[in-house]
Write an enzyme that holds these catalytic residues in place. Sequence first.
Site, mmCIF file in Angstrom:
data_model
loop_
_atom_site.group_PDB
_atom_site.id
_atom_site.type_symbol
_atom_site.label_atom_id
_atom_site.label_comp_id
_atom_site.label_asym_id
_atom_site.label_seq_id
_atom_site.Cartn_x
_atom_site.Cartn_y
_atom_site.Cartn_z
ATOM 1 N N ASP A 50 0.841 -1.198 0.000
ATOM 2 C CA ASP A 50 0.000 0.000 0.000
ATOM 3 C C ASP A 50 0.874 1.244 0.000
ATOM 4 O OD1 ASP A 50 -2.950 1.146 0.916
ATOM 5 O OD2 ASP A 50 -1.307 2.288 1.810
ATOM 6 N N TYR A 55 2.918 10.080 -0.617
ATOM 7 C CA TYR A 55 4.038 9.512 0.146
ATOM 8 C C TYR A 55 5.377 9.771 -0.543
ATOM 9 C CZ TYR A 55 0.392 6.660 2.478
ATOM 10 O OH TYR A 55 -0.719 6.225 3.145
ATOM 11 N N LYS A 80 -2.982 5.823 -4.021
ATOM 12 C CA LYS A 80 -4.053 6.762 -3.685
ATOM 13 C C LYS A 80 -3.846 8.094 -4.397
ATOM 14 C CE LYS A 80 -3.712 4.803 0.949
ATOM 15 N NZ LYS A 80 -2.265 4.546 0.920
ATOM 16 N N HIS A 113 -7.786 9.617 -1.544
ATOM 17 C CA HIS A 113 -7.076 9.620 -0.265
ATOM 18 C C HIS A 113 -7.882 10.253 0.867
ATOM 19 C CE1 HIS A 113 -2.652 9.390 1.253
ATOM 20 N NE2 HIS A 113 -3.491 9.130 2.222
ATOM 21 N N LEU A 195 -1.610 0.118 14.568
ATOM 22 C CA LEU A 195 -0.974 -0.006 15.887
ATOM 23 C C LEU A 195 -0.955 1.330 16.625
ATOM 24 C CD1 LEU A 195 2.046 -2.234 14.785
ATOM 25 C CD2 LEU A 195 -0.107 -2.984 15.823
ATOM 26 N N LYS A 235 3.136 -0.892 8.984
ATOM 27 C CA LYS A 235 4.338 -0.363 8.334
ATOM 28 C C LYS A 235 5.532 -0.502 9.277
ATOM 29 C CE LYS A 235 6.985 3.555 8.642
ATOM 30 N NZ LYS A 235 7.198 4.623 9.649
ATOM 31 N N VAL A 237 10.214 -0.379 8.864
ATOM 32 C CA VAL A 237 11.404 -0.508 8.021
ATOM 33 C C VAL A 237 12.415 -1.455 8.664
ATOM 34 C CG1 VAL A 237 11.141 1.739 6.921
ATOM 35 C CG2 VAL A 237 12.451 1.562 9.045
ATOM 36 N N ARG A 241 10.778 -6.664 12.526
ATOM 37 C CA ARG A 241 9.377 -6.296 12.775
ATOM 38 C C ARG A 241 8.504 -6.549 11.555
ATOM 39 N NH1 ARG A 241 10.904 -0.843 15.636
ATOM 40 N NH2 ARG A 241 11.477 -1.610 17.704
ATOM 41 N N ASN A 245 5.278 -8.861 12.057
ATOM 42 C CA ASN A 245 3.929 -8.374 11.782
ATOM 43 C C ASN A 245 3.145 -9.295 10.859
ATOM 44 O OD1 ASN A 245 4.359 -6.123 13.374
ATOM 45 N ND2 ASN A 245 4.800 -4.746 11.668
#
Length: 278
Positions: A50, A55, A80, A113, A195, A235, A237, A241, A245
């Site tokens: 996504d 962004y 979006k 968006h 989260l 999300k 980086v 994680r 996730n």
Amino acid sequence: MTTPIPHVPHITLNNGVTMPQLGFGVFQVPDDETAAAVTTALESGYRSIDTAAIYGNETGVGRALAASGIPRDELFVTTKLWNADQGYDSTLAAFDASLSRLGLDHVDLYLIHWPAPAHDRYQDTWRAFEKIHSEGRARAIGVSNFEPAHLRRLMDDSAVTPAVNQVELHPRLQQRELRAFHARHGIATEAWSPLAQGALLGDPAVTSIAGRLGRTPAQVILRWHLQLGNVVIPKSVTPERIRENLDVFGFELTDADIAAIDALDDGGRIGPDPDTFN
């Protein structure tokens, strides 16, 4: 390339297109870091990515997709349209630009968006979305951050009901009324900031459940979303994680666990109010 993890469930959207219930979001990831993060996600087994024009990292997403070697029909790509590009002709131009940056000939889901009500262009924008969809350049079309009043107005004036509404949704902002509206109209609920940007990871109710299950607090909250039926796009980086996730299908929350997390709802937003943000 690793084999996709087989147990990521898919939901069927209102036009018959299937969408992974858990995907990878790249909000706030700089373009020069995006390709590496998306590559890690794809290697870990994510198949839904996504992004958004605003962004500034569609190019990085496209690089990772192209380098992955994963067949296009195994990927689900969402982007979006930004508020400044709303309107019929400007939407068509902005969509072409997004496709070019992504290096794709179609996306799987294209979203408005924000409703940006002061601009009052989302109905004209949606007509452009319907054209894009009819041409097969977006397999599904939807919206993001729309409230019930925005959705009613859009649906009263159009032939295609949005397939998805992607909204801020986490244990502190559970959007019960909006989710009920979606259920009545066959709109999938997708959670951004699932989260709460980490604000709930130290909550005693969440950490207690995590400790009992031998899971991380983030995994517990993601599992809560999945059991509610939400589509979720965490999300990160950080490779560890990113993998954690996705590792949320080997356990289940009890009814008592769900109730404990449900009790955290206090209406607290992290992002803007859709009725006033333009």
